[in-house]
Design an enzyme around this catalytic site. Structure first.
Site, PDB file in Angstrom:
ATOM      1  N   ASP A  56      65.134  45.530  37.725  1.00  6.97           N
ATOM      2  CA  ASP A  56      65.783  46.011  36.560  1.00  6.97           C
ATOM      3  C   ASP A  56      67.177  46.108  36.268  1.00  6.97           C
ATOM      4  O   ASP A  56      68.063  46.769  35.885  1.00  6.97           O
ATOM      5  CB  ASP A  56      65.501  47.136  35.829  1.00  6.97           C
ATOM      6  N   GLU A 228      60.518  43.861  25.885  1.00  9.14           N
ATOM      7  CA  GLU A 228      61.653  45.452  26.433  1.00  9.14           C
ATOM      8  C   GLU A 228      62.780  44.954  26.789  1.00  9.14           C
ATOM      9  O   GLU A 228      63.145  43.655  26.437  1.00  9.14           O
ATOM     10  CB  GLU A 228      60.186  45.971  27.376  1.00  9.14           C
TER      11      GLU A 228
END
Length: 556
Positions: A56, A228
């Site tokens: 991420d 997301e």
């Protein structure tokens, strides 16, 4: 309810270690993957740029430097901050979450806690925006210096969901976008939405109404899942909204939308996704999978690049190194940024940015390609060392006179959802060796090396005294059930009362060795290393490996 230990400042408290600490004299990690054996052409670099469990990624540029953050889930300290001058070579300068008085991960599984941080810089201040899943919710921290100290968390209870990020716009306004539930009842499993709300920089809080920017994904009729990781950019006359879609596994991808206003309406790019590997055969050479969750950055020379997560299987969909940080150049096509054309594999070596020089690599950490790293424990521990869950006193361990003293935390083992006596570094290769030397054995203490994926999937190669100069070396395994000792050997203590242990990984096969003065001897060879893979263990993290100590318990 926010799970905070206290609201006071952190206080350094030395643990009572008299007689309950194991001693380690050095630790060495060596990675040797075949994909990185050939020398790179001049001006090229290896992917991933941050090998091992660095998922991420989010990046920002400030002047001539770049700053990157990653998720850490229930590992501690949280949210590493890396610095670079060329986007390729990085140095760890600190952590945005490092005060144990402000957060607790007790009771959480390894894949809860810190989800998907985002880093930005505005008006001389660095911001890291993040979600602590099951540990407080959404918050941000700030710092004038990215190396720290970082502020206490400022909580944002107005935001539900995960993956918030800032846009500090050119007109002085600021916004937060995030993943959240859709308006009304979800239409299917994985149906999510991307929301926006204005942020008052002066008041440091959200203001005004919230609005859905994207419902479901690129095409709601196709039931896209898990939209997301949003990032909102204002580039020239357009606002671009870039998101991950498909879930962070085989079907992961990155998609892009644009609008004339930050509030939309947003139109999707006709040739989405702009990054994926799901359309390639899984049995290809040097396969990379899971690609998505990207962030864009413009270099000073005007070129655009993307950092994103992906994984490197050693076989099928098996990888122990977790989700890693990769880098690719961005091509603009008719006003749309494209990270990788459809059907193209992510390269493990490619030409680097123009600013990448021999001088930009100096002082960088060993984070990519093959390397050997040795720690002599002759000074303060480097910032790359981590543990699992937050230690109550804030200390991972201590070094003194060329050795590491690692406490065996009372009544706690690797199977517990609280901090244990474990000091680790990320596993960064499919093929590796990790070794250490330990001594000054304390009665009632087991010590050695652990390779850890989560509380139910790990190996512990340990030793403990059995009296009168005799020791027992053992291999303990947790493979989704109760831990069990699967190999043991009685040994006599060497003259210096020191013992070496080593874990050798070769893709799916792990072997375990010890040296009591007569050279390396196998305790167990060709054990199942796939139990440390994400596919077998589940979750979002990668394997970490390092010294471990615990109180002696009777094992089956």
């Amino acid at each position: 309810m926010k799970r905070l230990l206290c609201l006071l400042g952190a206080v350094a408290v030395l643990p009572a270690w008299a007689g309950d600490a194991a001693s380690f004299y050095w630790f060495e990690y060596s990675g040797h993957d075949a994909a990185y054996e050939a020398p790179l052409p001049r001006g090229s670099f290896h992917n991933p740029i941050l090998a091992g469990y660095y998922p991420d990624p989010s990046v920002t540029r400030v002047g001539d430097k770049y700053y990157l953050v990653n998720s850490t889930f229930a590992h501690w300290p949280g949210i590493p901050v890396h610095e670079s001058t060329d986007l390729v070579h990085w140095k760890l300068i600190g952590h945005a979450l490092a005060n144990p008085a402000k957060v607790s991960f007790d009771g959480l599984g390894t894949s809860r806690g810190v989800f998907a941080p985002a880093i930005d810089h505005h008006d001389g201040v660095f911001y890291v925006l993040n979600t602590l899943v099951d540990a407080g919710g959404n918050f941000f921290v700030t710092a004038r210096d990215p190396a720290g100290p970082w502020s206490d968390p400022v909580w944002l209870p107005e935001i539900d969901g995960i993956d918030p990020s800032f846009l500090f716009d050119t007109d002085g306004k600021a916004y937060i976008v995030n993943n959240g539930p859709p308006e009304g009842k979800p239409l299917y499993n994985g149906h999510r939405a991307i929301w926006i709300q204005e942020f008052d920089v002066t008041a440091q809080r959200l203001v005004g109404p919230r609005k859905v920017l994207v419902n479901g994904g690129v095409d709601l009729a196709k039931q896209p899942v898990w939209i997301e990781g949003p990032h909102l950019y204002h580039i020239a006359d357009w606002y671009y909204l870039m998101c991950a879609e498909g879930g962070t596994e085989r079907n992961h991808s990155e998609v892009i939308f644009r609008a004339k206003s930050a509030w939309g309406p947003f139109e999707p790019y006709a040739d989405n996704p702009i990054l994926t590997q799901r359309d390639l055969p899984s049995d290809r050479r040097d396969a990379v999978t899971n690609a998505g969750h990207a962030d864009l950055v413009q270099m000073k020379d005007g070129s655009w690049w993307a950092v994103f997560l992906a994984s490197r299987p050693y076989r099928d969909y098996l990888f122990n190194t977790g989700r890693e940080t990769f880098l690719l150049p961005v091509t603009w096509k008719e006003g749309w940024p494209v990270i990788l054309e459809h059907g193209k594999p992510i390269p493990l070596g490619l030409p680097g940015p123009g600013s990448m020089t021999a001088s930009s690599a100096r002082g960088a950490d060993a984070l990519s390609g093959n390397f050997t790293k040795r720690e002599e424990f002759d000074g303060k521990l480097g910032p790359e060392w981590i543990t699992v869950h937050v230690p109550k006193d804030g200390q991972l361990a201590r070094t003194t006179s060329g050795r590491l003293e690692l406490p065996a935390v009372h009544d706690t083992t690797l199977s517990d959802k609280r901090h244990a006596g474990f000091l680790a570094r990320r596993l960064q290769h499919q093929n590796f060796d990790a070794s250490t030397e330990l001594g000054d054995f304390v009665p009632g203490i087991e010590a050695g090396l652990a390779a850890f994926q989560n509380e139910t999937h790990w190996y512990f190669l340990g030793v403990h005294g059995v009296g009168q100069g005799s020791y027992e070396i053992f291999l303990r395994r947790a493979a989704g059930a109760a831990p069990e000792d699967i190999a043991k050997a009685a040994i006599r203590a060497p003259k210096d009362h020191r013992l070496k242990v080593r874990i050798h990984g070769a893709g799916p096969s792990y072997s375990f060795f010890y040296d009591a003065g007569a050279g390396w001897q196998p305790l167990r060879e060709n054990e199942d290393g796939t139990l440390l893979s994400t596919e077998k263990a589940g979750g979002f993290v990668g394997t970490v490996i390092g010294p471990y100590a615990q109180e002696r318990r009777t094992q089956p």
